[in-house]
Design a protein around this motif. Structure first.
Motif, PDB file in Angstrom:
ATOM      1  N   MET A 293       0.858  -1.185   0.000  1.00 42.12           N
ATOM      2  CA  MET A 293       0.000   0.000   0.000  1.00 42.12           C
ATOM      3  C   MET A 293       0.886   1.225   0.000  1.00 42.12           C
ATOM      4  O   MET A 293       1.547   1.502   0.995  1.00 42.12           O
ATOM      5  CB  MET A 293      -0.918   0.008   1.203  1.00 42.12           C
ATOM      6  N   GLY A 294       0.933   1.925  -1.148  1.00 39.69           N
ATOM      7  CA  GLY A 294       1.880   3.015  -1.276  1.00 39.69           C
ATOM      8  C   GLY A 294       3.267   2.425  -1.099  1.00 39.69           C
ATOM      9  O   GLY A 294       3.600   1.393  -1.671  1.00 39.69           O
ATOM     10  N   GLY A 295       4.052   3.038  -0.257  1.00 35.73           N
ATOM     11  CA  GLY A 295       5.396   2.521  -0.030  1.00 35.73           C
ATOM     12  C   GLY A 295       5.443   1.535   1.127  1.00 35.73           C
ATOM     13  O   GLY A 295       6.508   1.065   1.519  1.00 35.73           O
ATOM     14  N   THR A 296       4.273   1.223   1.679  1.00 34.45           N
ATOM     15  CA  THR A 296       4.265   0.376   2.878  1.00 34.45           C
ATOM     16  C   THR A 296       3.892  -1.059   2.525  1.00 34.45           C
ATOM     17  O   THR A 296       2.959  -1.298   1.754  1.00 34.45           O
ATOM     18  CB  THR A 296       3.225   0.929   3.881  1.00 34.45           C
ATOM     19  N   GLU A 297       4.640  -1.973   3.100  1.00 35.08           N
ATOM     20  CA  GLU A 297       4.335  -3.379   2.859  1.00 35.08           C
ATOM     21  C   GLU A 297       3.818  -3.986   4.155  1.00 35.08           C
ATOM     22  O   GLU A 297       4.317  -3.673   5.236  1.00 35.08           O
ATOM     23  CB  GLU A 297       5.615  -4.097   2.436  1.00 35.08           C
ATOM     24  N   SER A 298       2.793  -4.807   4.057  1.00 31.15           N
ATOM     25  CA  SER A 298       2.431  -5.543   5.272  1.00 31.15           C
ATOM     26  C   SER A 298       2.156  -7.002   4.915  1.00 31.15           C
ATOM     27  O   SER A 298       1.734  -7.309   3.797  1.00 31.15           O
ATOM     28  CB  SER A 298       1.260  -4.879   6.011  1.00 31.15           C
ATOM     29  N   VAL A 299       2.458  -7.869   5.844  1.00 32.08           N
ATOM     30  CA  VAL A 299       2.326  -9.308   5.597  1.00 32.08           C
ATOM     31  C   VAL A 299       1.181  -9.834   6.451  1.00 32.08           C
ATOM     32  O   VAL A 299       1.121  -9.574   7.662  1.00 32.08           O
ATOM     33  CB  VAL A 299       3.646 -10.035   5.965  1.00 32.08           C
ATOM     34  N   VAL A 300       0.246 -10.532   5.793  1.00 32.18           N
ATOM     35  CA  VAL A 300      -0.882 -11.092   6.536  1.00 32.18           C
ATOM     36  C   VAL A 300      -0.883 -12.610   6.415  1.00 32.18           C
ATOM     37  O   VAL A 300      -0.340 -13.158   5.451  1.00 32.18           O
ATOM     38  CB  VAL A 300      -2.239 -10.528   6.024  1.00 32.18           C
ATOM     39  N   THR A 301      -1.495 -13.247   7.394  1.00 36.56           N
ATOM     40  CA  THR A 301      -1.518 -14.718   7.407  1.00 36.56           C
ATOM     41  C   THR A 301      -2.945 -15.201   7.179  1.00 36.56           C
ATOM     42  O   THR A 301      -3.891 -14.638   7.749  1.00 36.56           O
ATOM     43  CB  THR A 301      -1.018 -15.216   8.789  1.00 36.56           C
TER      44      THR A 301
END
Ligand SMILES: Nc1ncnc2c1ncn2[C@@H]1O[C@H](COP(=O)(O)OP(=O)(O)OP(=O)(O)O)[C@@H](O)[C@H]1O
Ligand SMILES: [Mg+2]
Length: 387
Positions: A293-301
């Motif tokens: 999202m934009g420059g942000t990365e997030s990891v979901v399980t």
């Protein structure tokens, strides 16, 4: 086996502690009926608000403690509620209203009206008698958000003409928007705002109310001051958004309420994060998905059904909580950004009514419970103890 006696039942109920008042429900006078007939026990527990967030827990505890007594075969615990009025001096207007609560902020557009409407509907869902007064004379949004329009009816009360509040979703509401044609600009000077606020309290047939929520206009101007000065408010709920600037503006509102000695019941952080939910077809439990999202990365399980859920902090998060901690006020909760909250507002279908299971609605329902809890704690006065 011998039947239990009433004293033993009351003694057992002393094991149920109200977490806010830190006392047992017998000492607090909440047990208004305790009858033992053979093995059957009938108890009524009368709480200080129907919106009590721990109602079910107290009910279960009471039932379990009585059931554990020797000789008990049948237990009936009924939960009732009676909102106690403010302990302050009696008012000369709106005497049938137990608590008047301002929903305020420093900055405009943070969601005061949205929060007001949803809290009013949330409290009404619990069975409380609720009113909603739109004090935003420049931009009244309550009619749109409640899905109501048109002139209110008038009735005669003790020889005086009064306006009848409009009722929907179990909430009685009044707004300048019902009285004036839509889209007509209103230029108000200070004294007019002053008399408007008073009139909305004295010339509206509100009837008995447990809570009257007042949707305030933006800023810390005339309407806030005149309301706070003319009516003993039980307190104010402050709405902010995560951005630091909004948090700064809200400190101005805090100073204003302090100046007029209105207690702050707590702070709500609105538009706090955006909830993203998804389903990966054929996804295996425990597998991870990278979201950009934009420059942000997030990891979901993924869960067992291949679903995931995460909250993206679009504008940051936590400013409201920090502010509450800094000033020593309760933090009432975070409401995420939810497009359905906005469309619900535009269509007169508040999210707590139309989709109470959504994360935003759950947050608003919980906040309503906490507001009612704060009010109950402030106004609590012991009832005669049953012995
Ligand atoms: N949690 C939310 N998620 C999505 N949209 C929201 C949320 N809260 C408020 N909004 C939307 O943001 C806009 C501003 O909200 P609202 O009118 O309630 O703010 P306000 O503080 O009352 O504004 P004003 O200061 O102009 O009276 C509205 O379009 C509303 O639907
Ligand atoms: Mg508003």
């Amino acid at each position: 086996m011998a039947a239990p006696n009433r004293d033993a039942v009351l003694q057992a109920l002393r094991g149920v502690i109200d977490p806010d008042l830190n006392q047992d429900i017998v000492t607090l006078g909440f047990v208004t009926k305790c009858e033992v007939k053979g093995g059957r026990v009938d108890v009524v527990i009368n709480l200080t608000t129907p919106a009590c967030p721990v109602k079910d827990k107290l009910h279960a505890q009471a039932e379990a403690l009585i059931r554990a007594l020797p000789g008990v075969t049948d237990v009936h615990v009924e939960m009732t509620a009676e909102v106690r009025g403010s302990s302050g001096p009696p008012r000369d207007v709106a005497k049938e209203i137990r608590h008047i609560v301002a929903i305020s902020s420093g900055k405009g557009g943070v969601g005061k009206s949205t929060v007001s409407v949803n809290l009013a509907c949330a409290l009404a869902r619990t069975g409380a008698k609720v009113g909603l007064l739109d004090c935003d004379v420049h931009g009244p949004d309550v009619p749109m958000m409640m899905g109501l329009e048109g002139q209110p009816e008038q009735i005669q009360v003790d020889g005086a003409t009064k306006l009848v509040p409009k009722e929907r979703h179990g909430v009685r509401s009044m707004s300048i928007g019902y009285l004036l044609p839509a889209a007509e600009p209103i230029i108000w000077r200070g004294p007019m705002v002053h008399s408007f606020v008073r009139q909305m309290l004295s010339d509206v047939a509100w009837g008995p109310l447990d809570y009257l929520l007042v949707d305030m206009p933006p800023g810390t101007g005339d309407a806030q001051l005149s309301l706070a000065q003319q009516v003993p408010l039980t307190g104010a709920v402050l709405v902010t958004t995560p951005q630091a600037v909004a948090a700064y503006d809200v400190t101005k509102a805090i100073s204003m309420f302090r100046k007029v000695e209105v207690p702050i019941l707590g702070i709500v952080e609105n538009m706090s994060g955006y909830v993203i939910e998804g389903l990966v077809g054929g996804g295996v439990a425990g597998a991870t998905v990278r979201l950009m999202m934009g420059g942000t990365e997030s990891v979901v399980t993924l869960d067992a059904e291949g679903r995931f859920r995460t909250v993206v902090d679009l504008f940051g998060r936590g400013g409201g909580k920090k502010l509450a901690q800094f000033h020593g006020f309760p933090f009432l909760g975070e409401v995420p950004i939810d497009p359905d909250v906005r469309t619900g507002g535009d269509l007169g279908a508040p999210i707590v009514v139309t989709a109470p299971e959504r994360a935003s609605a759950v947050a608003l329902l919980e906040i309503a419970g906490r507001v009612a809890q704060r009010i109950a704690v402030r106004s609590f006065a012991s009832l005669p103890i049953l012995d």
